[in-house]
Design an enzyme around this catalytic site. Structure first.
Site, PDB file in Angstrom:
ATOM      1  N   HIS A  70       9.903 -11.418  10.845  1.00 58.02           N
ATOM      2  CA  HIS A  70      11.099 -11.443   9.997  1.00 58.02           C
ATOM      3  C   HIS A  70      11.409 -10.100   9.338  1.00 58.02           C
ATOM      4  CE1 HIS A  70      11.002 -16.099   9.248  1.00 58.02           C
ATOM      5  NE2 HIS A  70      10.880 -15.765  10.525  1.00 58.02           N
ATOM      6  N   ASP A 120      -7.998   3.926  -0.031  1.00 57.63           N
ATOM      7  CA  ASP A 120      -8.721   4.553  -1.134  1.00 57.63           C
ATOM      8  C   ASP A 120     -10.132   3.973  -1.154  1.00 57.63           C
ATOM      9  OD1 ASP A 120      -8.599   2.066  -2.383  1.00 57.63           O
ATOM     10  OD2 ASP A 120      -7.533   2.768  -4.165  1.00 57.63           O
ATOM     11  N   ARG A 127      19.360 -12.726  12.859  1.00 61.82           N
ATOM     12  CA  ARG A 127      19.753 -12.787  11.448  1.00 61.82           C
ATOM     13  C   ARG A 127      18.864 -11.897  10.575  1.00 61.82           C
ATOM     14  NH1 ARG A 127      16.461 -17.050  12.349  1.00 61.82           N
ATOM     15  NH2 ARG A 127      15.038 -17.766  10.708  1.00 61.82           N
ATOM     16  N   HIS A 128      17.663 -11.646  11.046  1.00 60.26           N
ATOM     17  CA  HIS A 128      16.753 -10.815  10.246  1.00 60.26           C
ATOM     18  C   HIS A 128      17.211  -9.358  10.207  1.00 60.26           C
ATOM     19  CE1 HIS A 128      14.224 -14.275   9.989  1.00 60.26           C
ATOM     20  NE2 HIS A 128      14.164 -14.365  11.312  1.00 60.26           N
ATOM     21  N   CYS A 184      -6.235  -0.711  -0.170  1.00 59.63           N
ATOM     22  CA  CYS A 184      -6.785  -0.329  -1.465  1.00 59.63           C
ATOM     23  C   CYS A 184      -7.487  -1.564  -2.023  1.00 59.63           C
ATOM     24  CB  CYS A 184      -5.702   0.249  -2.397  1.00 59.63           C
ATOM     25  SG  CYS A 184      -4.449  -0.904  -2.955  1.00 59.63           S
ATOM     26  N   GLY A 185      -7.736  -1.608  -3.314  1.00 59.49           N
ATOM     27  CA  GLY A 185      -8.474  -2.751  -3.850  1.00 59.49           C
ATOM     28  C   GLY A 185      -7.744  -4.062  -3.629  1.00 59.49           C
ATOM     29  N   THR A 186      -6.436  -4.039  -3.923  1.00 60.82           N
ATOM     30  CA  THR A 186      -5.624  -5.246  -3.757  1.00 60.82           C
ATOM     31  C   THR A 186      -4.629  -5.141  -2.610  1.00 60.82           C
ATOM     32  OG1 THR A 186      -4.006  -4.301  -5.260  1.00 60.82           O
ATOM     33  CG2 THR A 186      -5.693  -5.765  -6.224  1.00 60.82           C
TER      34      THR A 186
HETATM   35  C1  RB5 Z   1      -8.607   1.408  -7.666  1.00 58.27           C
HETATM   36  O1  RB5 Z   1      -9.567   1.078  -8.624  1.00 58.27           O
HETATM   37  C2  RB5 Z   1      -7.585   0.293  -7.556  1.00 58.27           C
HETATM   38  O2  RB5 Z   1      -6.740   0.327  -8.655  1.00 58.27           O
HETATM   39  C3  RB5 Z   1      -6.808   0.420  -6.276  1.00 58.27           C
HETATM   40  O3  RB5 Z   1      -7.685   0.374  -5.193  1.00 58.27           O
HETATM   41  C4  RB5 Z   1      -5.766  -0.642  -6.000  1.00 58.27           C
HETATM   42  O4  RB5 Z   1      -6.298  -1.915  -6.129  1.00 58.27           O
HETATM   43  C5  RB5 Z   1      -4.491  -0.499  -6.680  1.00 58.27           C
HETATM   44  O5  RB5 Z   1      -3.527  -1.255  -6.465  1.00 58.27           O
END
Ligand code: RB5
Length: 148
Positions: free
Chosen positions: A98, A8, A132-133, A65-67
């Site tokens: 794993h 994104d 085992r995995h 994405c952002g995170t």
């Molecule tokens: C978008 O602003 C943000 O929410 C998205 O990139 C992401 O981090 C969501 O998990």
């Protein structure tokens, strides 16, 4: 290897680095978007990459994405997908060894482009250890199929 990538607007900052890493690894990238920094919804791109992997149009995938969290949650809703958020090379290596992660998820607001490159290389070059995995992955498949 064919690697589907999707992101994104929060993850697009890592795309060039990921493409560079894949090129250096000799992998073929299939870029499923997004292609601009306009705001979009991450589930759209998590789903596109997950379906490409599920339908064997790609061997594996990378989502951003952002995170890395929202897009990994989205990808993980598709049967057979094991998408792992990864923030360092140790996690990248172990999630292949794993968990046999067929998608990794990166956060454009969490790691740098250089870190993304190293992470992609660590995951791509690591090998699933089986043994085992596999029993544990089979348990995940059972959960996915409602057998719990
Ligand atoms: C978008 O602003 C943000 O929410 C998205 O990139 C992401 O981090 C969501 O998990």
């Amino acid at each position: 290897m064919k690697i589907a990538i999707g992101c994104d607007h929060g993850g697009i900052v890592l795309k060039e680095s990921v493409l560079e890493a894949l090129k250096e690894l000799g992998a073929e990238a299939i870029d499923l978007g997004t292609y601009t920094t306009d705001s979009v919804d991450y589930p759209t791109y998590g789903l596109k990459v997950a379906l490409a992997v599920k339908n064997k149009e790609a061997d594996a995938g990378i989502v951003m994405c952002g995170t890395g969290i929202g897009i990994s949650i989205s990808a993980n809703k598709v049967k057979g997908i094991r998408a792992a958020v990864v923030t360092n090379t140790y996690m990248a290596q172990l999630t292949k060894e794993h968990n046999n992660a067929n998608i990794i998820a990166l956060g454009g607001r969490v790691i740098s482009g250089e870190e993304a490159k190293e992470i992609v290389k660590a995951w791509y070059t690591a090998e699933y250890q089986g043994g085992r995995h596999q029993r544990r992955l089979d348990m995940i498949t059972d959960i996915e199929n409602g057998n719990y």
